[in-house]
Write a protein that holds these residues in place. Structure first.
Motif, PDB file in Angstrom:
ATOM      1  N   SER A   1       0.834  -1.209   0.000  1.00 48.95           N
ATOM      2  CA  SER A   1       0.000   0.000   0.000  1.00 48.95           C
ATOM      3  C   SER A   1       0.863   1.250   0.000  1.00 48.95           C
ATOM      4  O   SER A   1       0.605   2.209  -0.741  1.00 48.95           O
ATOM      5  CB  SER A   1      -0.918   0.003   1.224  1.00 48.95           C
ATOM      6  N   LYS A   2       1.881   1.252   0.841  1.00 47.57           N
ATOM      7  CA  LYS A   2       2.808   2.386   0.901  1.00 47.57           C
ATOM      8  C   LYS A   2       3.448   2.642  -0.463  1.00 47.57           C
ATOM      9  O   LYS A   2       3.453   3.774  -0.968  1.00 47.57           O
ATOM     10  CB  LYS A   2       3.891   2.102   1.945  1.00 47.57           C
ATOM     11  N   LEU A   3       3.987   1.580  -1.065  1.00 45.66           N
ATOM     12  CA  LEU A   3       4.664   1.723  -2.353  1.00 45.66           C
ATOM     13  C   LEU A   3       3.694   2.166  -3.446  1.00 45.66           C
ATOM     14  O   LEU A   3       4.062   2.951  -4.332  1.00 45.66           O
ATOM     15  CB  LEU A   3       5.332   0.405  -2.736  1.00 45.66           C
ATOM     16  N   SER A   4       2.465   1.678  -3.374  1.00 49.84           N
ATOM     17  CA  SER A   4       1.456   2.064  -4.367  1.00 49.84           C
ATOM     18  C   SER A   4       1.165   3.557  -4.288  1.00 49.84           C
ATOM     19  O   SER A   4       1.167   4.263  -5.303  1.00 49.84           O
ATOM     20  CB  SER A   4       0.165   1.274  -4.138  1.00 49.84           C
TER      21      SER A   4
ATOM     22  N   ILE B   1      14.316  -5.194   5.069  1.00 53.07           N
ATOM     23  CA  ILE B   1      15.042  -3.927   4.917  1.00 53.07           C
ATOM     24  C   ILE B   1      14.057  -2.803   4.595  1.00 53.07           C
ATOM     25  O   ILE B   1      14.082  -1.725   5.208  1.00 53.07           O
ATOM     26  CB  ILE B   1      16.116  -4.041   3.820  1.00 53.07           C
ATOM     27  N   SER B   2      13.169  -3.061   3.642  1.00 54.01           N
ATOM     28  CA  SER B   2      12.185  -2.045   3.245  1.00 54.01           C
ATOM     29  C   SER B   2      11.178  -1.782   4.357  1.00 54.01           C
ATOM     30  O   SER B   2      10.819  -0.630   4.632  1.00 54.01           O
ATOM     31  CB  SER B   2      11.451  -2.491   1.975  1.00 54.01           C
ATOM     32  N   TYR B   3      10.729  -2.863   5.005  1.00 55.69           N
ATOM     33  CA  TYR B   3       9.704  -2.687   6.030  1.00 55.69           C
ATOM     34  C   TYR B   3      10.251  -1.908   7.225  1.00 55.69           C
ATOM     35  O   TYR B   3       9.588  -1.000   7.742  1.00 55.69           O
ATOM     36  CB  TYR B   3       9.148  -4.037   6.494  1.00 55.69           C
ATOM     37  N   ARG B   4      11.448  -2.249   7.662  1.00 54.26           N
ATOM     38  CA  ARG B   4      12.010  -1.568   8.833  1.00 54.26           C
ATOM     39  C   ARG B   4      12.204  -0.074   8.581  1.00 54.26           C
ATOM     40  O   ARG B   4      12.056   0.742   9.491  1.00 54.26           O
ATOM     41  CB  ARG B   4      13.328  -2.226   9.237  1.00 54.26           C
ATOM     42  N   LYS B   5      12.542   0.287   7.351  1.00 56.29           N
ATOM     43  CA  LYS B   5      12.705   1.707   7.026  1.00 56.29           C
ATOM     44  C   LYS B   5      11.391   2.469   7.164  1.00 56.29           C
ATOM     45  O   LYS B   5      11.382   3.663   7.464  1.00 56.29           O
ATOM     46  CB  LYS B   5      13.235   1.859   5.595  1.00 56.29           C
ATOM     47  N   ALA B   6      10.282   1.765   6.946  1.00 55.38           N
ATOM     48  CA  ALA B   6       8.972   2.419   6.951  1.00 55.38           C
ATOM     49  C   ALA B   6       8.282   2.370   8.308  1.00 55.38           C
ATOM     50  O   ALA B   6       7.342   3.132   8.552  1.00 55.38           O
ATOM     51  CB  ALA B   6       8.068   1.769   5.904  1.00 55.38           C
TER      52      ALA B   6
END
Length: 213
Positions: free
Chosen positions: A69-72, A162-167
């Motif tokens: 959802s975030k990336l979208s 990696i991507s999730y922790r950044k967000a």
């Protein structure tokens, strides 16, 4: 196949009752009986994005759906959408939307609710309209479906975390839950929240977690 409704009681429930095939979906512009986690009502006024899709099962599905959802959203405009474990979308410190994943036998239904034009009348909510952003709902549904498919079919644990922790906004923060409080240390490989409480490391599975201010 995708169905589109001007209004509907619940996209998740309608899709479930149809015994859907993989990647079947429903998009609605208003819900009357929207649901959140723990059976809570999800206020779903006209002008929001209410989307449900049939997906494969995955132990990290709520987190994968949140990141998708975030990336979208970020593919349409230059802004930063954050995630709050396990299922909230956060914009400027306020709740923009949420995820509800439900398992049914050999498939799952991923429900996404995002405040587009309006938001619930509470100080902690925000809509895209509040920051002057407009997104076509059909385009958003297409983008979310494509990214969710990509994330699930090409899942790589290292890249994902990696991507999730950044967000994730809770990492390193003081939080409280069920009368307890602690500091969030990490997200486990099973999607649990790892918290330090009184010098002990514990994991939370589905508790309602609140940031300490």
């Amino acid at each position: 196949m995708r169905q589109i409704f001007q209004e509907i009681p619940s996209t998740n429930e309608r899709l479930r009752l149809q015994n859907p095939n993989l990647w079947d979906s429903i998009l609605a512009f208003e819900q009357h009986q929207g649901r959140g986690r723990r059976g809570n009502d999800w206020v779903s006024p006209k002008g929001g994005f209410y989307f449900s899709i049939c997906s494969p099962q995955h132990k990290l599905l709520p987190l994968i759906a949140g990141l998708s959802s975030k990336l979208s959203l970020e593919s349409f405009h230059q802004f930063n959408v954050s995630l709050k474990w396990p299922n909230d979308l956060i914009l400027d410190g306020k709740k923009l939307g949420g995820i509800l994943c439900e398992s049914h036998n050999d498939f799952a239904i991923v429900g996404v609710g995002i405040n587009i034009v309006t938001s619930p009348d509470v100080p902690s909510s925000i809509s895209l309209n509040d920051i002057g952003v407009s997104i076509n709902l059909l385009d958003l549904a297409d983008k979310f479906e494509n990214i969710l498919k990509r994330e699930l079919m090409n899942f790589d644990s290292n890249d994902f975390f990696i991507s999730y922790r950044k967000a994730e906004i809770l990492l390193g923060k003081n939080v409280r839950w069920n009368g307890s409080e602690g500091i969030v240390i990490d997200i486990t490989e099973n999607g649990e929240l790892m918290v330090e409480e009184n010098n002990n490391i514990i994991t939370l599975n589905a508790e309602e977690v609140h940031l300490e201010h």
